[in-house]
Write a protein that holds these residues in place. Sequence first.
Motif, mmCIF file in Angstrom:
data_model
loop_
_atom_site.group_PDB
_atom_site.id
_atom_site.type_symbol
_atom_site.label_atom_id
_atom_site.label_comp_id
_atom_site.label_asym_id
_atom_site.label_seq_id
_atom_site.Cartn_x
_atom_site.Cartn_y
_atom_site.Cartn_z
ATOM 1 N N THR B 16 0.847 -1.204 0.000
ATOM 2 C CA THR B 16 0.000 0.000 0.000
ATOM 3 C C THR B 16 0.879 1.249 0.000
ATOM 4 O OG1 THR B 16 -1.663 -1.204 1.268
ATOM 5 C CG2 THR B 16 -1.889 1.182 1.229
ATOM 6 N N GLU B 80 -7.565 2.740 4.928
ATOM 7 C CA GLU B 80 -7.231 2.160 3.618
ATOM 8 C C GLU B 80 -8.068 0.901 3.373
ATOM 9 O OE1 GLU B 80 -5.483 2.993 1.068
ATOM 10 O OE2 GLU B 80 -4.078 4.529 1.731
ATOM 11 N N TRP B 83 -11.603 2.061 2.659
ATOM 12 C CA TRP B 83 -11.735 2.646 1.318
ATOM 13 C C TRP B 83 -11.763 1.572 0.246
ATOM 14 C CZ3 TRP B 83 -7.235 6.326 2.845
ATOM 15 C CH2 TRP B 83 -7.738 7.380 3.599
ATOM 16 N N SER B 84 -10.908 0.577 0.385
ATOM 17 C CA SER B 84 -10.823 -0.440 -0.667
ATOM 18 C C SER B 84 -11.734 -1.626 -0.370
ATOM 19 C CB SER B 84 -9.384 -0.903 -0.824
ATOM 20 O OG SER B 84 -8.913 -1.426 0.392
ATOM 21 N N LYS B 85 -12.598 -1.505 0.616
ATOM 22 C CA LYS B 85 -13.551 -2.573 0.985
ATOM 23 C C LYS B 85 -12.822 -3.880 1.314
ATOM 24 C CE LYS B 85 -17.193 -0.062 -0.355
ATOM 25 N NZ LYS B 85 -18.087 0.544 0.581
ATOM 26 N N ASN B 86 -11.609 -3.749 1.797
ATOM 27 C CA ASN B 86 -10.800 -4.928 2.053
ATOM 28 C C ASN B 86 -11.114 -5.563 3.410
ATOM 29 O OD1 ASN B 86 -8.741 -6.762 1.319
ATOM 30 N ND2 ASN B 86 -7.349 -5.727 2.701
ATOM 31 N N LEU B 87 -11.804 -4.817 4.277
ATOM 32 C CA LEU B 87 -12.135 -5.375 5.597
ATOM 33 C C LEU B 87 -12.972 -6.637 5.441
ATOM 34 C CD1 LEU B 87 -13.006 -2.303 7.834
ATOM 35 C CD2 LEU B 87 -11.006 -3.758 7.976
ATOM 36 N N TYR B 88 -13.831 -6.653 4.412
ATOM 37 C CA TYR B 88 -14.683 -7.810 4.139
ATOM 38 C C TYR B 88 -13.815 -9.063 3.972
ATOM 39 C CZ TYR B 88 -18.109 -10.720 1.681
ATOM 40 O OH TYR B 88 -18.942 -11.727 1.309
ATOM 41 N N LEU B 257 -18.848 -3.714 9.502
ATOM 42 C CA LEU B 257 -17.645 -4.450 9.104
ATOM 43 C C LEU B 257 -17.839 -5.116 7.736
ATOM 44 C CD1 LEU B 257 -14.873 -5.146 10.375
ATOM 45 C CD2 LEU B 257 -15.857 -7.322 11.031
ATOM 46 N N ARG B 259 -20.115 -4.176 5.436
ATOM 47 C CA ARG B 259 -20.388 -3.171 4.387
ATOM 48 C C ARG B 259 -19.158 -2.317 4.107
ATOM 49 N NH1 ARG B 259 -24.494 -1.952 7.875
ATOM 50 N NH2 ARG B 259 -23.585 0.104 8.212
#
Lengths: 306, 261
Positions: B16, B80, B83-88, B257, B259
Amino acid sequence: MNSIEVRSLSKSFGDVKAVDSVSFSVKKGEFFGLLGPNGAGKTTTINMLTGLLEKDSGEISILGKNPNEDWEYVKNRMNVSTAYFPISDVLTVRQALNVYSRIFGVKDYKRKISELLVKFELSHLQDRRIILLSSGERTRVAIAKGLLNDPEVLFLDECTVGLDPDIADKTRTLMREYQKEKGAAIFFTSHYMFEVEMLCGRIGFMINGRLLNVDTSANLKRIIRKTTVEMVVKEGRAKLLRDFLLEEDVDVLFMEDNRVAFEVASSGDRLYRLMNKIFAQGFKLSDLHIKRPTLEDLFIKLARRK
Amino acid sequence: MKFHRIAGLLLKHYYTTTNKADRLFDMFYWPAIDLFVWGFASMYISKISNYNLLSMLLGGIILWIFVWRGSQDIAVYMLEDFWSKNLYHLFSSPVRLSELLFSVILFAFFRSIVSGIAMAVLAYLMYSFNLLSIPIAVAGISVFLLSLFGWIMGLFVAGLILRYGQRIQVLGWSTVWVVQPFSCVFYPLSALPLWAKSIAVWLPTTYVFENMRAALAGSAVDYSAYFLSFLVSLVLLGVMLLFVYSSFRHSKKTGLLARGD
């Protein structure tokens, strides 16, 4: 042993009951499909199964374990792919797969990543940032990530959305091969009825947070009891045919020029007997179209009934 | 905590950073601007007042980097993933919250060391200020305590982001600056008005900068103040960890988390 076992699973957001006492199971090696209109509760169900969302009540068992207690065992053996969350869009394709292969502790990860890049036709895109990919390409990256750890349980949430027909077909073939080769349980949601019918052994219909029916595609289609028949007869005979059908207590849908459409019960030999009678009356057909009930018909019927 | 998962997360933070100019920019650009502005200002003040402010200000600027980076990096690297929906993907994988926090803290510390060294070199080249004129023990303890306080602030913001999502993302950059005026980075505690002093005495950072100035002036360093600062930091760290975990549970209940909004 069932790979996924769900009992009385419920989740509410304020006054809205997103998932309402849902129970089902997915056998080891089964391709299970979940269908339902937008807002039916499919994604909420997947989110609870994958540990992203806390359930209000009910029980979840994955690979025979309670995910809350044997969390690490379960999560190392499952994975999820979705068209809606394209991994980290800051990273390149290879970087994203590198990161997740470390997270899943994949042995020989370089070989595994190269294999997946070839399988999903991503090799030429491996050094491109995910944000620069088309939606179909991003989806392929998400599916490749979903297979990194050879999961025993794989959740595919609308994962063929945005794929062009050729890649979507290849993806379905890969999914089926993966399921057969690894004996994995695949939990699949999609809006495309034909692919759910093609891939899934059993299908569940979810409407308004409730799971209405779980069965094979053939059995589900029997819920729609009527077959639609459209006949084209010789000029001037359409009215006679309509009158004959009404005498036979058949639901006539419409009559237009030489065309007559009607509905008969799908079960038994009602259609066969009726056709024989029509021919015995001397009606000559110039065209015939029989439309058997499809999953789409069932989907529309159930969705509109809500 | 598993080493391979932390290694994976560190790799993600590294990618990143190298892929995004913003993340490289904030390591060097703003600290350098601070160094120029305050350096020139203190040179001018020294000329007109015969009072040597330079080393106090530059020492403050360089050490503040550890609070700043610690706080901002934890929040921004958490953002970050929003923003990048990476938590999913992260939290449907075996990654634990503790592993994510540990990796972010470790990476933030690494970034603050790189940023701190770069600024120390720049200060030496531009103003002949030698950071090593601060005794090594004082510098080491200061870096540790200031980093610790930065992580506490970062965890506080991370907890807020996990609870309320991206709509409060501005706090990721701004929160740390709220405590700066009370931390006595550039002036002694005695310079503050009474109401501000009553806030400053509770901040672990105040004692670190007070001691830095004492060390630079050749006066005695109050090591008991470090100990007090450490104790307060430990208590705050515990409270913030509880807050982050409670926010994490909250985000799993509300669906934030999943979404990632």
